[in-house]
Design an enzyme around this catalytic site. Structure first.
Site, PDB file in Angstrom:
ATOM      1  N   HIS A 155       0.833  -1.228   0.000  1.00 54.47           N
ATOM      2  CA  HIS A 155       0.000   0.000   0.000  1.00 54.47           C
ATOM      3  C   HIS A 155       0.860   1.268   0.000  1.00 54.47           C
ATOM      4  O   HIS A 155       0.441   2.297   0.525  1.00 54.47           O
ATOM      5  CB  HIS A 155      -0.952   0.057   1.211  1.00 54.47           C
ATOM      6  CG  HIS A 155      -1.773  -1.173   1.385  1.00 54.47           C
ATOM      7  ND1 HIS A 155      -3.041  -1.314   0.879  1.00 54.47           N
ATOM      8  CD2 HIS A 155      -1.482  -2.351   2.008  1.00 54.47           C
ATOM      9  CE1 HIS A 155      -3.512  -2.519   1.180  1.00 54.47           C
ATOM     10  NE2 HIS A 155      -2.577  -3.164   1.868  1.00 54.47           N
ATOM     11  N   SER A 277      17.917  20.106 -15.191  1.00 52.60           N
ATOM     12  CA  SER A 277      16.821  21.002 -15.546  1.00 52.60           C
ATOM     13  C   SER A 277      17.419  22.305 -16.046  1.00 52.60           C
ATOM     14  O   SER A 277      18.503  22.711 -15.642  1.00 52.60           O
ATOM     15  CB  SER A 277      15.966  21.250 -14.302  1.00 52.60           C
ATOM     16  OG  SER A 277      15.407  22.538 -14.344  1.00 52.60           O
TER      17      SER A 277
END
Ligand code: ARG
Length: 444
Positions: A155, A277
């Site tokens: 989960h 970036s």
């Protein structure tokens, strides 16, 4: 040049629309088309449908055409519809009237079927080699890092103690199952359609067993009408197997991207293998794995596309089937490229040590604690409650890891067994290249 030339001159827009992209796709089939023609010519000679001298002439012409194709010089000329027409045209130019006999008892429908099956069988075998490279890397990493523990998640919540050994090895074993599917797809593909003609056989006394042996197919595709409807079905089997590999790669990539985040930092790559970036100087992005994931997600839609393409078709040949070719060629190149890049990245992956020392992960030892009580004779349900209430009251402290002894646990990965299964499933992937196949047929 059209093999089906009639009195009326075809409208160029129809010709362009029906064969434009297909001509480029067909170049993948050139060598295999020649291999199919070699087998067909030998069979025509054997059955007396052509003379021994004519057979020899055809084989000589086909050998020359193979050399041209292997050198990358065989092109589909303007005005020629497909690779089958081009090869027949060139063979006729080389051998005169004899070349016109190559299409005896054959249709482009069984010709393209045999080309595709030969091409696909070989492409599957090459893909299996690449899968093995990735499998080997993953299993090596698993064995090398078997002592390094990581939190295992369910989960997306920390769950129990895992290890890099278990994590890397899980993807290797996933590939072993993908290989089984690929082997099944190969078995579907490995049957000979040659001689089924346009889908209704031929009134000429063809020897289909002869071409089956020559082309090293495991058996014939018997029913001529089935051979034609098998187009699409065979591709679906192949696409499903490739989609399974794609899913392994995509899910592995997701884990890699997640494990590289600042929050996880389980793994990393050298600067040369991450991207930056244009605005944020600190960025180290896992673009390679994001693109593998994206491309492998798209590839998983292939079985759906093929199903949609063929499921509404009536039996017999329909031109829609031509569209399958590009899909399958593209699928092989996509999956091979992404496997190759994954191997490159894995050669450079770095794993972090001592991850489970972080107190954040202390709760993952709670099942461990409950099992210790079980070993002392406490029923598991009672042990669970005891530990759960300690966790609830924030009294639970990390315990030492016990020994894991069962198969497939962090203490006993069974990588040798996984390797054995993989090797057993690899045995079927052996086929000749077009050149080898032609050479061995010429010798017979
Ligand atoms: N380009 C065609 C294909 O891939 C070849 C077979 C053509 N057969 C025909 N009956 N028009 O399907």
């Amino acid at each position: 040049m059209k093999l089906w030339k009639k009195d009326a001159v075809p409208d160029p827009r129809v010709i362009e629309f029906t064969s434009a992209d297909d001509r480029t796709a067909d170049l993948h089939l050139a060598e295999w088309d020649i291999a199919g023609s070699v087998a067909h010519a030998i069979m025509l000679g054997k059955t007396g449908l052509i003379t021994p001298a004519e057979k020899d002439e055809l084989l000589k012409g086909l050998a020359a055409l193979y050399d041209k194709a292997a050198a990358g010089d065989l092109i589909i000329e303007d005005g020629v519809e497909d690779i089958h027409s081009q090869i027949e045209k060139e063979l006729t130019a080389l051998t005169g009237d004899t070349g016109k006999k190559i299409h005896t008892g054959r249709s482009r429908n069984d010709q393209v079927l045999v080309d595709l099956r030969l091409y696909t069988r070989n492409a599957i075998d090459n893909l299996a080699v690449n899968i093995e490279k990735l499998f080997t890397r993953l299993l090596e990493l698993s064995t090398r890092h078997r002592e390094i523990m990581i939190p295992g998640y369910t989960h997306m919540q920390p769950a129990m103690v895992s290890s890099f050994g278990l994590w890397f090895g899980s993807w290797a074993e996933s590939l072993a199952d993908d290989l089984l599917l690929l082997g099944s797809a190969r078995a579907v593909v490995d049957r000979n359609p040659l001689g089924t003609g346009a889908g209704y056989g031929s009134s000429l006394p063809l020897d289909r067993k002869c071409t089956t042996n020559l082309l090293e197919f495991s058996d014939l595709l018997y029913n001529s009408a089935y051979a034609s409807i098998s187009r699409g079905k065979a591709e679906l089997a192949v696409a499903s197997a490739i989609a399974s590999v794609a899913q392994t790669l995509a899910r592995f990539s997701t884990d890699v991207c997640l494990f590289m985040t600042a929050e996880f930092r389980f793994i990393d790559f050298p600067d040369e293998f991450v991207t930056g970036s244009s605005i944020m100087p600190q960025k180290r992005n896992p673009d390679a794995f994001e693109l593998i994931r994206g491309r492998m997600h798209i590839l998983q839609s292939l079985p759906g596309q093929i199903s949609l393409l063929v499921s509404g078709l009536p039996s017999g040949y329909n031109r829609d089937l031509q569209l399958l070719k590009q899909l399958i060629f593209n699928a092989f190149s996509e999956v091979n490229e992404c496997i190759g890049m994954t191997v490159v990245m894995l050669d450079n992956i770095r794993v972090k040590d001592n991850l489970t020392d972080n107190p954040l992960y202390n709760p993952i030892y709670s099942t461990e604690e409950a099992n210790k009580l079980v070993r002392d004779g406490v029923p598991f349900r009672d042990a669970y409650r005891t530990v759960s209430s300690m966790v609830g009251k924030k009294l639970f402290e990390k315990t030492a890891l016990s020994e894991y002894t069962h198969e497939g646990s962090i203490g006993k990965l069974c990588n040798d067994e996984i390797g054995r299964i993989f090797r057993e499933r690899s045995l079927c992937f052996r086929s000749k290249t077009a050149g080898e196949l032609i050479a061995s047929m010429m010798k017979k």
